[in-house]
Design an enzyme around this catalytic site. Structure first.
Site, short mmCIF file in Angstrom:
data_model
loop_
_atom_site.label_atom_id
_atom_site.label_comp_id
_atom_site.label_asym_id
_atom_site.label_seq_id
_atom_site.Cartn_x
_atom_site.Cartn_y
_atom_site.Cartn_z
N ASP A 104 0.81 -1.22 0.00
CA ASP A 104 0.00 0.00 0.00
C ASP A 104 0.84 1.28 0.00
O ASP A 104 0.30 2.37 0.20
CB ASP A 104 -0.99 -0.01 1.17
N ASP A 165 -7.01 -4.92 -4.23
CA ASP A 165 -6.72 -3.53 -3.86
C ASP A 165 -5.45 -3.01 -4.53
O ASP A 165 -5.31 -1.82 -4.80
CB ASP A 165 -6.55 -3.39 -2.33
N1 GLY Z 1 -7.10 -1.89 1.09
C1 GLY Z 1 -7.84 -2.38 2.19
C2 GLY Z 1 -9.24 -1.94 2.21
O1 GLY Z 1 -9.78 -1.49 1.21
O2 GLY Z 1 -9.83 -2.08 3.25
#
Ligand code: GLY
Length: 383
Positions: A104, A165
């Protein structure tokens, strides 16, 4: 895209008014959600009572800076630039802890350092963004062609896990390629997107949340329901990441297969959006309890607007109209523009099986504001 409707003008006025005092009040912290009294909690520090807390490495820690940059672009008020740089500086601390960062970094640095560089030309921010891109590229596994998502999770290393994601995090690699002209970044981003296309996107256009690969051979092992209802279900925020993420891959590569994937994922979502415009946590969850995720609605709306821009105006109305339904519902029925709470959107949910639902989440506010500015024709493409 510019759409003049009264509710949009109203939403913009409300956003400006609310963010004016919310930003002053919270300039020295990095918020994620609110405490019982409606005040934002600082996510940049580890919670001594919670051994799982990640402190500054927490994956949503870029959204606050992103929100402030959106306000800066809109209002040109210097305070937003100054406040955004406070969180940008804090995120530099992450680089000293090897196991802290994860895939992330895309979310974290695109909206802070990279946004600063794009908006102001700050050369130091460019360096930070490129460092983060290198970390993301380093998570690529040449067996299986995927970017590893997390580090330790519930005590397990999960070296073979990839999640939908990550399609959003690829922006950082596309940016690094365009900025530094090193094609490795492009190769890795496209290889990961191709893996997701084949291994995540189902026949009906819905997407898996988690897919596990054998990290030694690269063979696909299985999938997991993750933050959704169950294995094989359709976690709504994951579907939104798929729509927006494939659109981003199309924007940066102009490869039709990514546009087709984004359209397929969008068609699935549109087929599931109820007339009320209120989005469940999982499109396949039981009707009761009626658990919602306003965050999924905001991300999906912003992704659908971006997708509609890529498509000829004679064919894009269904994407734009779906986005308008979602955003008007959020603006009129799921927003809090009062001073009783620091966050704007209500009824966000991190995960179906978590104990707490219907909370505030800073990234819901980020995507809501991003999408509303796009409708105003003043939004910058941050990805
Ligand atoms: N990337 C984790 C979420 O969307 O909760």
């Amino acid at each position: 895209m510019q759409i003049r409707e009264q509710w949009i003008d109203e939403a913009i006025k409300n956003i400006r008014k609310k963010m004016d005092w919310v930003s002053d009040k919270n300039k020295d912290i990095i918020p994620y959600t609110c405490a019982a009294d409606g005040s934002y909690i600082d996510m940049s520090k580890k919670d001594p009572g919670d051994p799982k807390s990640e402190g500054i490495n927490w994956w949503t820690n870029g959204f606050w800076g992103g929100l402030l940059w959106l306000l800066y672009e809109d209002t040109k008020d210097e305070k937003y630039k100054e406040y955004a740089r406070i969180s940008e500086k804090k995120l530099e601390e992450c680089f000293v802890e090897y196991r802290g960062l994860h895939h992330d970094v895309g979310f974290m640095y695109m909206l802070t350092a990279v946004a600063d560089y794009k908006i102001t030309g700050n050369p130091h921010s460019r360096e930070i963004g490129l460092h983060a891109a290198n970390l993301l590229a380093g998570r690529f596994n040449i067996k299986g062609n995927f970017i590893r998502a997390w580090n330790l999770r519930d005590g397990e290393p999960h070296t073979g896990w990839a999640i939908i994601d990550c399609m959003m995090n690829l922006s950082l690699l596309y940016w690094a390629y365009e900025e530094d002209h090193d094609p490795r970044y492009l190769h890795i981003a496209k290889a990961h997107a191709d893996t997701v296309l084949v291994n995540f996107i189902r026949e009906d256009g819905s997407s898996e949340h988690i897919v596990e690969f054998d990290p030694v051979s690269g063979r696909r092992i299985t999938s997991y329901g993750g933050q959704g209802y169950e294995k094989g279900s359709a976690w709504s925020r994951g579907q939104a990441w798929a729509v927006y993420g494939f659109t981003i891959s199309y924007i940066h590569t102009k490869e039709e297969k990514y546009l087709e994937a984004a359209k397929k994922a969008a068609e699935y979502c549109i087929s599931q959006i109820p007339k009320s415009g209120i989005i469940p946590i999982d499109f396949k969850q039981p009707k009761v309890p009626a658990l919602e995720d306003s965050c999924a609605a905001a991300i999906l709306a912003s992704g659908l607007i971006e997708l509609s821009v890529q498509i000829h105006p004679s064919k894009n109305a269904r994407y734009r109209d779906a986005a308008l339904l979602l955003l008007q519902t959020l603006a009129e029925d799921r927003s809090d523009f009062t001073q009783t709470c620091d966050a704007i959107l209500k009824n966000c949910s991190a995960s179906y099986h978590e104990k707490t639902h219907h909370i505030a989440m800073v990234y819901a506010d980020y995507f809501f504001v991003e999408a509303i500015y796009k409708l105003n024709g003043t939004g910058r493409f941050m990805w």
